[in-house]
Design a protein around this motif. Sequence first.
Motif, PDB file in Angstrom:
ATOM      1  N   GLU A  49      -8.732  -8.252   9.514  1.00  0.00           N
ATOM      2  CA  GLU A  49      -8.634  -7.715  10.479  1.00  0.00           C
ATOM      3  C   GLU A  49      -7.381  -6.888   9.899  1.00  0.00           C
ATOM      4  N   SER A  50      -6.450  -7.079   9.719  1.00  0.00           N
ATOM      5  CA  SER A  50      -5.142  -5.997   9.126  1.00  0.00           C
ATOM      6  C   SER A  50      -4.820  -6.066   7.966  1.00  0.00           C
ATOM      7  N   ILE A  51      -5.910  -6.203   7.063  1.00  0.00           N
ATOM      8  CA  ILE A  51      -5.948  -5.866   5.714  1.00  0.00           C
ATOM      9  C   ILE A  51      -7.055  -4.910   6.182  1.00  0.00           C
ATOM     10  N   LYS A  52      -8.174  -4.951   6.726  1.00  0.00           N
ATOM     11  CA  LYS A  52      -9.339  -3.408   6.984  1.00  0.00           C
ATOM     12  C   LYS A  52      -7.850  -2.811   7.088  1.00  0.00           C
ATOM     13  N   ASN A  53      -7.202  -3.021   8.942  1.00  0.00           N
ATOM     14  CA  ASN A  53      -6.356  -1.947   9.582  1.00  0.00           C
ATOM     15  C   ASN A  53      -5.319  -1.412   8.116  1.00  0.00           C
ATOM     16  N   GLN A  54      -4.516  -1.819   7.689  1.00  0.00           N
ATOM     17  CA  GLN A  54      -3.204  -1.265   6.871  1.00  0.00           C
ATOM     18  C   GLN A  54      -4.557  -0.761   5.678  1.00  0.00           C
ATOM     19  N   LEU A  79       1.034  -0.759   0.239  1.00  0.00           N
ATOM     20  CA  LEU A  79      -0.144  -0.036   0.111  1.00  0.00           C
ATOM     21  C   LEU A  79       0.954   1.339   0.065  1.00  0.00           C
ATOM     22  N   ASP A  80       1.835   1.071   0.961  1.00  0.00           N
ATOM     23  CA  ASP A  80       2.635   2.414   1.337  1.00  0.00           C
ATOM     24  C   ASP A  80       4.067   2.844  -0.411  1.00  0.00           C
ATOM     25  N   THR A  81       3.819   2.305  -0.955  1.00  0.00           N
ATOM     26  CA  THR A  81       5.244   1.780  -2.444  1.00  0.00           C
ATOM     27  C   THR A  81       4.092   2.390  -3.666  1.00  0.00           C
ATOM     28  N   LYS A  82       2.684   1.187  -3.333  1.00  0.00           N
ATOM     29  CA  LYS A  82       2.141   0.929  -5.297  1.00  0.00           C
ATOM     30  C   LYS A  82       0.082   1.243  -4.775  1.00  0.00           C
ATOM     31  N   GLY A  83      -0.341   1.287  -4.003  1.00  0.00           N
ATOM     32  CA  GLY A  83      -0.990   1.392  -3.040  1.00  0.00           C
ATOM     33  C   GLY A  83      -1.982   0.208  -3.408  1.00  0.00           C
ATOM     34  N   TYR A  84      -1.955  -0.555  -3.415  1.00  0.00           N
ATOM     35  CA  TYR A  84      -2.833  -1.899  -3.221  1.00  0.00           C
ATOM     36  C   TYR A  84      -1.684  -2.858  -2.379  1.00  0.00           C
ATOM     37  N   HIS A  85      -2.173  -3.789  -1.798  1.00  0.00           N
ATOM     38  CA  HIS A  85      -1.731  -5.344  -1.648  1.00  0.00           C
ATOM     39  C   HIS A  85      -2.213  -6.441  -2.531  1.00  0.00           C
ATOM     40  N   ALA A  86      -0.965  -7.194  -3.156  1.00  0.00           N
ATOM     41  CA  ALA A  86      -0.655  -7.892  -3.752  1.00  0.00           C
ATOM     42  C   ALA A  86      -0.463  -9.460  -3.729  1.00  0.00           C
ATOM     43  N   ILE A  97       0.467 -13.113 -10.412  1.00  0.00           N
ATOM     44  CA  ILE A  97      -0.365 -12.041  -9.303  1.00  0.00           C
ATOM     45  C   ILE A  97      -1.538 -11.786  -9.735  1.00  0.00           C
ATOM     46  N   ALA A  98      -1.684 -11.113  -8.680  1.00  0.00           N
ATOM     47  CA  ALA A  98      -3.025 -10.394  -8.303  1.00  0.00           C
ATOM     48  C   ALA A  98      -2.983  -9.164  -7.107  1.00  0.00           C
ATOM     49  N   THR A  99      -3.954  -7.973  -7.259  1.00  0.00           N
ATOM     50  CA  THR A  99      -3.560  -6.885  -6.339  1.00  0.00           C
ATOM     51  C   THR A  99      -4.821  -6.295  -6.415  1.00  0.00           C
ATOM     52  N   PHE A 100      -5.155  -5.548  -5.660  1.00  0.00           N
ATOM     53  CA  PHE A 100      -6.527  -6.127  -4.316  1.00  0.00           C
ATOM     54  C   PHE A 100      -6.119  -3.618  -4.254  1.00  0.00           C
ATOM     55  N   THR A 101      -6.638  -3.120  -5.249  1.00  0.00           N
ATOM     56  CA  THR A 101      -6.412  -1.979  -5.201  1.00  0.00           C
ATOM     57  C   THR A 101      -7.448  -0.927  -4.917  1.00  0.00           C
ATOM     58  N   PRO A 102      -7.400  -0.456  -3.174  1.00  0.00           N
ATOM     59  CA  PRO A 102      -8.739   0.373  -2.908  1.00  0.00           C
ATOM     60  C   PRO A 102      -8.904   1.567  -3.199  1.00  0.00           C
ATOM     61  N   VAL A 103      -9.917   1.845  -3.720  1.00  0.00           N
ATOM     62  CA  VAL A 103     -10.760   2.928  -4.481  1.00  0.00           C
ATOM     63  C   VAL A 103     -11.292   4.160  -3.461  1.00  0.00           C
ATOM     64  N   VAL A 111      -9.317  -5.196  -8.803  1.00  0.00           N
ATOM     65  CA  VAL A 111      -8.550  -6.247  -9.221  1.00  0.00           C
ATOM     66  C   VAL A 111      -8.085  -6.375 -10.569  1.00  0.00           C
ATOM     67  N   SER A 112      -7.039  -6.728 -10.164  1.00  0.00           N
ATOM     68  CA  SER A 112      -6.929  -7.130 -11.235  1.00  0.00           C
ATOM     69  C   SER A 112      -5.924  -8.426 -10.952  1.00  0.00           C
TER      70      SER A 112
END
Length: 273
Positions: free
Chosen positions: A236-241, A122-129, A158-164, A176-177
Motif C-alpha cells: 500500500e505504501s508503494i501505491k500511495n507513494q 520518486l521525488d528525485t529520480k522518478g522511480y523506486h529502486a 539494481i532494479a528500477t520500477f518507473t511509473p509511466v 522495469v530495468s
Amino acid sequence: MEINEINIDEQNELLRLLNELDDDTGFKLCLSNKNEQAFHRHQPNSPIHSMKFRARFEFSPEFIIALAREADLVPTWNKYAVHAGIHKVNKSFDTSLFCQFWLPWPVKNRNAVGNLKLINLLDTKGYHAVLISPIGIEMQQEIFQNLGGVLLKILPSIATFTPVFDDNNQFCACDVSILATIDLEMYVIPDWLISYVIETMGPWIINKVRSLLKEITNDIDHLFQCRIKEYPELYESIKNQIENYSQKCDQNIISYKNTFSQKTTNSFFIKAL
C-alpha cells in the motif's frame, strides 16, 4: 525506505549502479523488440558477467515487485526456479531471498541468494529502486546445504520500477530495468549457454510475468493478491507513494512527470508506444 535510511556506502553503491544501468558502454545488445531489450557483458579473464533487461508492463509496480519479493511463490509460476524462499526479513522490504535455478545439462543448477532493499526515489529520480546486495558465505551455505547445485555469487545489482503516466496524468504502465552482475564460477562459458539465458530464459520469464500479472489483477482471490493484502505497510505504501508523486507532478511541485529524460525509459520505450 528512503535513501537516508541506508548507510553512506550503500548510497554510493546505489548511485554507481544507477549510472551503470543507464550506460550501455561495453554491453552487447542481445535482444531488442517493441516489448523488451536484453544486454550482456563479460568482464575479461574472470567469471563475472553482467546482464541488463528492460521491459514495459501495463501493471502497477506493487504487483511486479511482489513477484520477486514473495520468493517462496516463485516456483509456482517460474519453471526455471527449482527451490526459492524468503530467508530473513529485517523490514517489509529489507529482505534476504534465495533461489535455485535450473540450467540445461551438462551445467549444474545455480544457487542465488541476496539481500533486497526497496528505496523510494520518486521525488528525485522518478522511480523506486531495489538495491540487491550479496550476503555472507555462512548464510549461503546454511540455505543450500541440502539442495545441491553450485553457488552463483550475486554481486551488487539494481532494479528500477518507473511509473509511466498518460497526458491526463493517469498511471498507464511501469518501466522495469534490471542490472544483474553475477559470478558464475565458470571462466569459460559456451556461447550457447549465454544465448539460452538471454534469448530463451529471459523472454520466457518476461512473457510469463505479463500473463501472471493479468491473472493477479483480474482475480481478487489470487494467491499473490492475498499475500499483498498481508503486507499493506509495503504494498500500500508503494501505491500511495506513486499517487503522491503523481499529484506533485500534476501540481508542478516536481518539474517532470517521470524519467523519460533517462536512457532507461526514453530511447527505447517512447519509441515502443
